[in-house]
Design a protein around this motif. Structure first.
Motif, PDB file in Angstrom:
ATOM      1  N   PRO A   1       0.806  -1.229   0.000  1.00  0.00           N
ATOM      2  CA  PRO A   1       0.000   0.000   0.000  1.00  0.00           C
ATOM      3  C   PRO A   1       0.836   1.275   0.000  1.00  0.00           C
ATOM      4  N   VAL A   2       1.964   1.264   0.720  1.00  0.00           N
ATOM      5  CA  VAL A   2       2.826   2.446   0.736  1.00  0.00           C
ATOM      6  C   VAL A   2       3.397   2.701  -0.658  1.00  0.00           C
ATOM      7  N   GLY A   3       3.768   1.637  -1.354  1.00  0.00           N
ATOM      8  CA  GLY A   3       4.275   1.787  -2.711  1.00  0.00           C
ATOM      9  C   GLY A   3       3.245   2.385  -3.646  1.00  0.00           C
ATOM     10  N   VAL A   4       1.970   2.013  -3.465  1.00  0.00           N
ATOM     11  CA  VAL A   4       0.893   2.580  -4.281  1.00  0.00           C
ATOM     12  C   VAL A   4       0.799   4.084  -4.062  1.00  0.00           C
ATOM     13  N   LEU A   5       0.826   4.504  -2.801  1.00  0.00           N
ATOM     14  CA  LEU A   5       0.751   5.942  -2.506  1.00  0.00           C
ATOM     15  C   LEU A   5       1.953   6.679  -3.090  1.00  0.00           C
ATOM     16  N   LEU A   6       3.126   6.079  -2.982  1.00  0.00           N
ATOM     17  CA  LEU A   6       4.332   6.718  -3.507  1.00  0.00           C
ATOM     18  C   LEU A   6       4.250   6.840  -5.023  1.00  0.00           C
TER      19      LEU A   6
END
Length: 291
Positions: A34-39
């Motif tokens: 999920p953090v990668g998606v936001l980034l």
């Protein structure tokens, strides 16, 4: 059926180090995906790679202080170094003519060189390889607890500030215009990135820690259209890549970390071909879309 079970299940039943590695991959997928998606939505994909290299000097200092490959000490040092570089690059981009990506690139190059130099001063070539490429099969209970705690903290933070983080990614200008404290949420996102890169460093090393963050996010962008859907697809892709990479590396005698990342890269390549917006659908559209 017995042969299939021997191939896909028995390595995790028979060997504790395989079970710990698998749990670590699942935890990394839950947090990093999920953090990668936001980034990615923030158009800062390369920033993740830069920050992952910035972790190295702190990890190297932890290596020296602990007198060897102590994952907690190296993780703490990597967290401090990653946060310092993320904050410094933000300060530089706001006080000089340099953009944030340029300042991150400058810091990451210096950090990578400094980290390699520090490890080389006291450690062997084997130690340097472990720092750069990880030791996922050597994950112990203490490191596993740390990775799980980071994943839990990440999910809790995302649940608490989901809406402002989503706005910060899609329309940071609007968030600033309504007094939404955009810089705070930008820093929070960078903090979560650093935190998950430290968790990834425990397993995959500084050179590939970003792999389970950005490759699954790219896969998710090809298959899902909503932010929750992308987060779920990214987490599932990272977990599945970890499982497949461990199985393949176990049976073929390959290095586990690179095999896990290559598994994620294979899913990405297949997604480029067969996703709803992939090459195959463009070349051979369904009959009701043709003409």
């Amino acid at each position: 059926m017995t042969t299939l079970s021997a191939l896909l299940v028995e390595p995790f039943v028979d060997y504790g180090f395989m079970r710990r590695a698998l749990v670590a991959c699942f935890a990394l997928g839950l947090g990093s995906g999920p953090v990668g998606v936001l980034l990615m939505l923030r158009r800062m994909s390369l920033a993740g790679d830069a920050i992952s290299h910035a972790v190295l000097p702190g990890a190297a200092v932890g290596f020296l202080v602990a007198g060897g490959l102590s994952l907690p000490a190296m993780g703490l040092g990597g967290l401090v170094a990653g946060l310092a570089v993320a904050l410094l690059s933000g300060v530089v981009s706001r006080t000089t003519a340099l953009k944030e990506d340029a300042s991150l690139a400058s810091f990451y190059l210096a950090s990578l060189a400094l980290g390699v130099l520090i490890v080389s001063l006291r450690g062997s070539n084997v130690d340097l390889l472990h720092v750069l490429f990880g030791t996922i099969l050597a994950i112990d209970g203490e490191a596993l607890v740390m990775i799980g705690a980071i994943a839990s903290l990440t999910l809790l933070a995302l649940a608490l500030v989901y809406r402002p983080l989503a706005l910060e990614c899609f329309d940071p200008g609007f968030l600033r215009s309504v007094g939404g404290h955009g810089p705070f949420y930008h820093l929070l996102l960078l903090f979560l990135v650093v935190l998950n890169l430290v968790a990834g460093f425990q397993a995959l090393g500084t050179l590939m820690a970003v792999g389970l963050m950005m490759l699954p996010a790219s896969v998710a962008a090809l298959w899902a259209r909503t932010l929750p859907g992308m987060a779920l697809v990214a987490a599932a892709t990272a977990a599945a890549s970890g499982y497949c990479g461990l199985i393949v590396s176990f049976h073929l005698g390959l290095a586990s970390g690179p095999t896990i990342i290559l598994s994620a890269a294979l899913v990405y390549a297949l997604s480029l071909l067969f996703s709803p917006s992939g090459l195959v659908r463009r070349l051979f559209p369904p009959p009701h879309l043709a003409g």
